[in-house]
Design a protein around this motif. Sequence first.
Motif, PDB file in Angstrom:
ATOM      1  N   GLY A   3      49.693  56.103  46.274  1.00  0.00           N
ATOM      2  CA  GLY A   3      50.915  55.409  45.881  1.00  0.00           C
ATOM      3  C   GLY A   3      50.727  54.780  44.511  1.00  0.00           C
ATOM      4  O   GLY A   3      49.637  54.805  43.952  1.00  0.00           O
ATOM      5  N   PRO A   4      51.785  54.206  43.982  1.00  0.00           N
ATOM      6  CA  PRO A   4      51.714  53.647  42.630  1.00  0.00           C
ATOM      7  C   PRO A   4      50.833  52.395  42.548  1.00  0.00           C
ATOM      8  O   PRO A   4      50.624  51.702  43.539  1.00  0.00           O
ATOM      9  CB  PRO A   4      53.165  53.285  42.314  1.00  0.00           C
ATOM     10  CG  PRO A   4      53.796  53.074  43.648  1.00  0.00           C
ATOM     11  CD  PRO A   4      53.106  54.030  44.585  1.00  0.00           C
ATOM     12  N   ALA A   5      50.350  52.137  41.321  1.00  0.00           N
ATOM     13  CA  ALA A   5      49.651  50.879  41.066  1.00  0.00           C
ATOM     14  C   ALA A   5      50.624  49.746  41.357  1.00  0.00           C
ATOM     15  O   ALA A   5      51.821  49.856  41.091  1.00  0.00           O
ATOM     16  CB  ALA A   5      49.187  50.827  39.616  1.00  0.00           C
ATOM     17  N   LEU A   6      50.129  48.671  41.910  1.00  0.00           N
ATOM     18  CA  LEU A   6      51.019  47.589  42.340  1.00  0.00           C
ATOM     19  C   LEU A   6      51.192  46.475  41.316  1.00  0.00           C
ATOM     20  O   LEU A   6      51.968  45.548  41.538  1.00  0.00           O
ATOM     21  CB  LEU A   6      50.548  47.031  43.682  1.00  0.00           C
ATOM     22  CG  LEU A   6      50.631  48.049  44.820  1.00  0.00           C
ATOM     23  CD1 LEU A   6      50.116  47.441  46.118  1.00  0.00           C
ATOM     24  CD2 LEU A   6      52.046  48.570  44.999  1.00  0.00           C
ATOM     25  N   LYS A   7      50.504  46.580  40.193  1.00  0.00           N
ATOM     26  CA  LYS A   7      50.696  45.599  39.131  1.00  0.00           C
ATOM     27  C   LYS A   7      52.177  45.611  38.722  1.00  0.00           C
ATOM     28  O   LYS A   7      52.751  46.656  38.456  1.00  0.00           O
ATOM     29  CB  LYS A   7      49.827  45.940  37.930  1.00  0.00           C
ATOM     30  CG  LYS A   7      50.023  45.026  36.750  1.00  0.00           C
ATOM     31  CD  LYS A   7      49.174  45.469  35.585  1.00  0.00           C
ATOM     32  CE  LYS A   7      49.436  44.593  34.380  1.00  0.00           C
ATOM     33  NZ  LYS A   7      48.651  45.051  33.225  1.00  0.00           N
ATOM     34  N   GLY A   8      52.794  44.457  38.696  1.00  0.00           N
ATOM     35  CA  GLY A   8      54.188  44.350  38.280  1.00  0.00           C
ATOM     36  C   GLY A   8      55.201  44.857  39.289  1.00  0.00           C
ATOM     37  O   GLY A   8      56.365  45.063  38.948  1.00  0.00           O
ATOM     38  N   VAL A   9      54.786  45.047  40.514  1.00  0.00           N
ATOM     39  CA  VAL A   9      55.688  45.627  41.516  1.00  0.00           C
ATOM     40  C   VAL A   9      56.970  44.811  41.696  1.00  0.00           C
ATOM     41  O   VAL A   9      58.050  45.364  41.851  1.00  0.00           O
ATOM     42  CB  VAL A   9      54.968  45.840  42.867  1.00  0.00           C
ATOM     43  CG1 VAL A   9      54.591  44.522  43.533  1.00  0.00           C
ATOM     44  CG2 VAL A   9      55.827  46.672  43.812  1.00  0.00           C
ATOM     45  N   GLU A  10      56.874  43.499  41.625  1.00  0.00           N
ATOM     46  CA  GLU A  10      58.069  42.675  41.825  1.00  0.00           C
ATOM     47  C   GLU A  10      59.082  42.849  40.697  1.00  0.00           C
ATOM     48  O   GLU A  10      60.288  42.800  40.935  1.00  0.00           O
ATOM     49  CB  GLU A  10      57.694  41.214  41.995  1.00  0.00           C
ATOM     50  CG  GLU A  10      56.978  40.963  43.313  1.00  0.00           C
ATOM     51  CD  GLU A  10      56.666  39.505  43.507  1.00  0.00           C
ATOM     52  OE1 GLU A  10      57.515  38.817  44.103  1.00  0.00           O
ATOM     53  OE2 GLU A  10      55.583  39.068  43.069  1.00  0.00           O
ATOM     54  N   SER A  11      58.601  43.080  39.480  1.00  0.00           N
ATOM     55  CA  SER A  11      59.527  43.264  38.367  1.00  0.00           C
ATOM     56  C   SER A  11      60.232  44.620  38.439  1.00  0.00           C
ATOM     57  O   SER A  11      61.306  44.787  37.875  1.00  0.00           O
ATOM     58  CB  SER A  11      58.799  43.122  37.028  1.00  0.00           C
ATOM     59  OG  SER A  11      57.853  44.167  36.871  1.00  0.00           O
ATOM     60  N   ARG A  12      59.641  45.566  39.157  1.00  0.00           N
ATOM     61  CA  ARG A  12      60.266  46.878  39.319  1.00  0.00           C
ATOM     62  C   ARG A  12      61.314  46.876  40.429  1.00  0.00           C
ATOM     63  O   ARG A  12      62.089  47.814  40.548  1.00  0.00           O
ATOM     64  CB  ARG A  12      59.199  47.935  39.600  1.00  0.00           C
ATOM     65  CG  ARG A  12      58.223  48.115  38.445  1.00  0.00           C
ATOM     66  CD  ARG A  12      57.319  49.312  38.616  1.00  0.00           C
ATOM     67  NE  ARG A  12      56.536  49.347  39.831  1.00  0.00           N
ATOM     68  CZ  ARG A  12      55.256  48.973  39.910  1.00  0.00           C
ATOM     69  NH1 ARG A  12      54.623  48.509  38.842  1.00  0.00           N
ATOM     70  NH2 ARG A  12      54.601  49.083  41.049  1.00  0.00           N
ATOM     71  N   GLN A  37      49.508  39.710  42.095  1.00  0.00           N
ATOM     72  CA  GLN A  37      49.796  39.067  40.818  1.00  0.00           C
ATOM     73  C   GLN A  37      48.556  38.364  40.255  1.00  0.00           C
ATOM     74  O   GLN A  37      48.297  38.388  39.061  1.00  0.00           O
ATOM     75  CB  GLN A  37      50.959  38.072  40.961  1.00  0.00           C
ATOM     76  CG  GLN A  37      51.391  37.469  39.649  1.00  0.00           C
ATOM     77  CD  GLN A  37      52.610  36.605  39.806  1.00  0.00           C
ATOM     78  OE1 GLN A  37      53.143  36.426  40.900  1.00  0.00           O
ATOM     79  NE2 GLN A  37      53.060  36.036  38.718  1.00  0.00           N
ATOM     80  N   SER A  38      47.776  37.754  41.120  1.00  0.00           N
ATOM     81  CA  SER A  38      46.604  36.995  40.663  1.00  0.00           C
ATOM     82  C   SER A  38      45.505  37.889  40.099  1.00  0.00           C
ATOM     83  O   SER A  38      44.707  37.421  39.292  1.00  0.00           O
ATOM     84  CB  SER A  38      46.053  36.137  41.796  1.00  0.00           C
ATOM     85  OG  SER A  38      45.361  36.929  42.741  1.00  0.00           O
ATOM     86  N   VAL A  39      45.445  39.139  40.504  1.00  0.00           N
ATOM     87  CA  VAL A  39      44.389  40.022  40.022  1.00  0.00           C
ATOM     88  C   VAL A  39      44.886  41.065  39.020  1.00  0.00           C
ATOM     89  O   VAL A  39      44.120  41.893  38.552  1.00  0.00           O
ATOM     90  CB  VAL A  39      43.664  40.739  41.195  1.00  0.00           C
ATOM     91  CG1 VAL A  39      42.948  39.728  42.054  1.00  0.00           C
ATOM     92  CG2 VAL A  39      44.594  41.613  41.991  1.00  0.00           C
ATOM     93  N   SER A  40      46.153  41.002  38.672  1.00  0.00           N
ATOM     94  CA  SER A  40      46.704  41.943  37.680  1.00  0.00           C
ATOM     95  C   SER A  40      46.186  41.588  36.294  1.00  0.00           C
ATOM     96  O   SER A  40      46.042  40.417  35.959  1.00  0.00           O
ATOM     97  CB  SER A  40      48.231  41.880  37.674  1.00  0.00           C
ATOM     98  OG  SER A  40      48.736  42.344  38.902  1.00  0.00           O
ATOM     99  N   GLU A  41      45.947  42.579  35.510  1.00  0.00           N
ATOM    100  CA  GLU A  41      45.462  42.340  34.138  1.00  0.00           C
ATOM    101  C   GLU A  41      46.587  41.889  33.240  1.00  0.00           C
ATOM    102  O   GLU A  41      47.707  42.179  33.390  1.00  0.00           O
ATOM    103  CB  GLU A  41      44.846  43.621  33.567  1.00  0.00           C
ATOM    104  CG  GLU A  41      43.576  43.979  34.278  1.00  0.00           C
ATOM    105  CD  GLU A  41      42.933  45.245  33.724  1.00  0.00           C
ATOM    106  OE1 GLU A  41      41.747  45.406  33.987  1.00  0.00           O
ATOM    107  OE2 GLU A  41      43.605  46.030  33.056  1.00  0.00           O
TER     108      GLU A  41
END
Length: 128
Positions: free
Chosen positions: A60-69, A124-128
Amino acid sequence: MKKWMWTGGLLLLLACSEQPAKPVETKKEIAGAKTANDAGKKLFFSRCASCHMVNKDLTGPALKGVESRWPDQQKLYGFIRNSDSVIQRDAYARQLWLDYNQTAMLPHPDLTDEQIRSILDYIQSVSE
């Protein structure tokens, strides 16, 4: 003497036994985990990490920024609980499904809003 050898052999055997493989965490994820809630981290690794990474696509997709998508938080929560039902009625969800080989996400109907929030906070806490 035999008792000590037997005990030593048993201890050696236990020390050399294989440990179950743990999901590999990046340095950023390890550092972020110190500030993220433990529940979110545990839920992420038990429910999400087999198909998702934070900063890299997997099954599945990377979850970084998932809420903004997902501008509609309730659709995101609904997708996490049962992606099939959201795919049928949402264009973004359908396109995501198509982009990832028509692979529906495993349903997690038992997750509460608070548990989903803790997973998203961890991401969110571990996203670059």
